[in-house]
Write a protein that holds these residues in place. Structure first.
Motif, short mmCIF file in Angstrom:
data_model
loop_
_atom_site.label_atom_id
_atom_site.label_comp_id
_atom_site.label_asym_id
_atom_site.label_seq_id
_atom_site.Cartn_x
_atom_site.Cartn_y
_atom_site.Cartn_z
N ASP A 19 0.92 -1.37 0.01
CA ASP A 19 -0.01 -0.12 -0.24
C ASP A 19 0.81 1.37 0.09
OD1 ASP A 19 0.93 0.14 2.61
OD2 ASP A 19 -0.99 -0.14 3.67
N GLY A 20 1.97 1.27 -0.15
CA GLY A 20 2.85 2.40 -0.23
C GLY A 20 3.21 3.12 1.01
N GLY A 21 3.12 2.44 2.13
CA GLY A 21 3.48 2.88 3.32
C GLY A 21 2.22 3.48 4.18
N MET A 22 1.05 3.17 3.48
CA MET A 22 -0.15 3.69 4.00
C MET A 22 -0.37 3.17 5.38
SD MET A 22 -1.24 5.73 2.17
CE MET A 22 -0.95 6.23 0.37
N ALA A 23 0.00 2.16 5.81
CA ALA A 23 0.05 1.40 7.26
C ALA A 23 0.75 2.10 8.18
CB ALA A 23 0.26 -0.05 7.15
N ALA A 24 2.07 2.59 7.68
CA ALA A 24 2.86 3.45 8.82
C ALA A 24 2.17 4.87 8.69
CB ALA A 24 4.28 3.43 7.72
N MET A 25 1.75 5.42 7.75
CA MET A 25 1.04 6.51 7.83
C MET A 25 -0.08 6.30 8.93
SD MET A 25 -0.69 9.24 5.23
CE MET A 25 -2.13 8.18 5.37
N GLN A 26 -0.90 5.35 8.85
CA GLN A 26 -1.94 5.25 9.81
C GLN A 26 -1.45 5.05 11.27
OE1 GLN A 26 -3.87 2.17 7.73
NE2 GLN A 26 -5.11 3.40 6.56
N LEU A 27 -0.62 4.21 11.42
CA LEU A 27 0.19 4.18 12.58
C LEU A 27 0.72 5.47 13.14
CD1 LEU A 27 2.22 0.73 12.28
CD2 LEU A 27 0.55 1.26 14.11
N TYR A 28 1.28 6.20 12.40
CA TYR A 28 2.03 7.48 12.88
C TYR A 28 0.64 8.35 13.32
CZ TYR A 28 3.98 12.22 12.65
OH TYR A 28 4.27 13.36 13.00
N GLU A 29 -0.20 8.29 12.61
CA GLU A 29 -1.53 9.45 12.84
C GLU A 29 -1.99 9.06 14.19
OE1 GLU A 29 -5.45 11.23 10.70
OE2 GLU A 29 -5.03 9.32 9.79
N LYS A 30 -2.21 7.68 14.21
CA LYS A 30 -2.98 7.31 15.57
C LYS A 30 -2.24 7.29 16.82
CE LYS A 30 -6.35 3.46 16.85
NZ LYS A 30 -6.98 2.32 16.49
N HIS A 31 -0.84 6.78 16.66
CA HIS A 31 -0.36 6.60 18.01
C HIS A 31 1.09 7.43 18.08
CE1 HIS A 31 -2.66 3.10 18.60
NE2 HIS A 31 -2.37 2.57 17.32
N PHE A 32 1.71 8.29 16.84
CA PHE A 32 2.97 8.70 17.07
C PHE A 32 3.16 9.92 16.55
CE2 PHE A 32 3.84 4.19 15.96
CZ PHE A 32 4.00 3.51 17.32
N ALA A 33 2.09 10.53 16.54
CA ALA A 33 1.77 11.93 15.56
C ALA A 33 2.63 13.00 16.65
CB ALA A 33 0.64 12.38 15.41
N THR A 34 2.74 12.75 17.86
CA THR A 34 3.52 13.83 18.72
C THR A 34 4.97 13.27 18.97
OG1 THR A 34 2.55 12.55 20.59
CG2 THR A 34 1.32 14.51 19.82
N VAL A 35 5.26 12.32 18.48
CA VAL A 35 6.70 11.52 18.66
C VAL A 35 7.81 12.08 17.72
CG1 VAL A 35 8.08 9.44 18.71
CG2 VAL A 35 5.46 9.30 19.66
N ASP A 36 8.79 12.46 18.51
CA ASP A 36 10.16 12.97 17.61
C ASP A 36 10.59 11.89 16.96
OD1 ASP A 36 12.27 14.16 16.57
OD2 ASP A 36 13.22 14.31 18.59
#
Length: 128
Positions: A19-36
């Motif tokens: 999926d071209g990294g969509m799973a990673a983007m969703q993980l980022y959005e849901k869990h890691f958006a405030t992580v450096d």
């Protein structure tokens, strides 16, 4: 931990998908958006590229805002430039709210390496 989880989504890794990294983007959005994520340019690129492909400028901007300093933002621009992806480098540069000398120099180098002298001259004229 966030970087380790996102790295599992890189091509060839256990959680990589077609999926071209969509799973990673969703993980980022849901869990890691405030992580450096500044310690891992590959993880940043995975999220940034997926956000770009899906038209999620909000995720792209959130990623840029999460980077703690100009050096981190310059590293991401340089990553795009080293892959000869001027569009990605330019998008990253334009998204940065604070454009210091370091960031300008990296973008200028990207334009020169990509033989885009018109954009290099335009950048110089706006910087002065």
């Amino acid at each position: 931990l966030a970087v380790a989880v996102l790295r599992l989504c890189l091509p060839g890794a256990p959680l990589a998908s077609q999926d071209g990294g969509m799973a990673a983007m969703q993980l980022y959005e849901k869990h890691f958006a405030t992580v450096d994520l500044s310690q891992d340019v590959q993880a940043q690129r995975l999220v940034a590229d997926a956000a770009t492909k899906s038209g999620r400028t909000d995720i792209f901007e959130k990623l840029v805002r999460s980077l703690p300093d100009s050096t981190s933002r310059a590293a991401l621009v340089k990553s795009y430039a080293s892959d000869r992806c001027l569009i990605g480098a330019q998008r990253m540069f334009e998204t940065c709210w604070e454009k210091d000398t370091c960031l300008h120099n990296v973008m200028l180098g990207a334009y020169i390496a990509g033989r885009d002298m018109a954009s290099a001259e335009k950048l110089l004229s706006h910087a002065s």
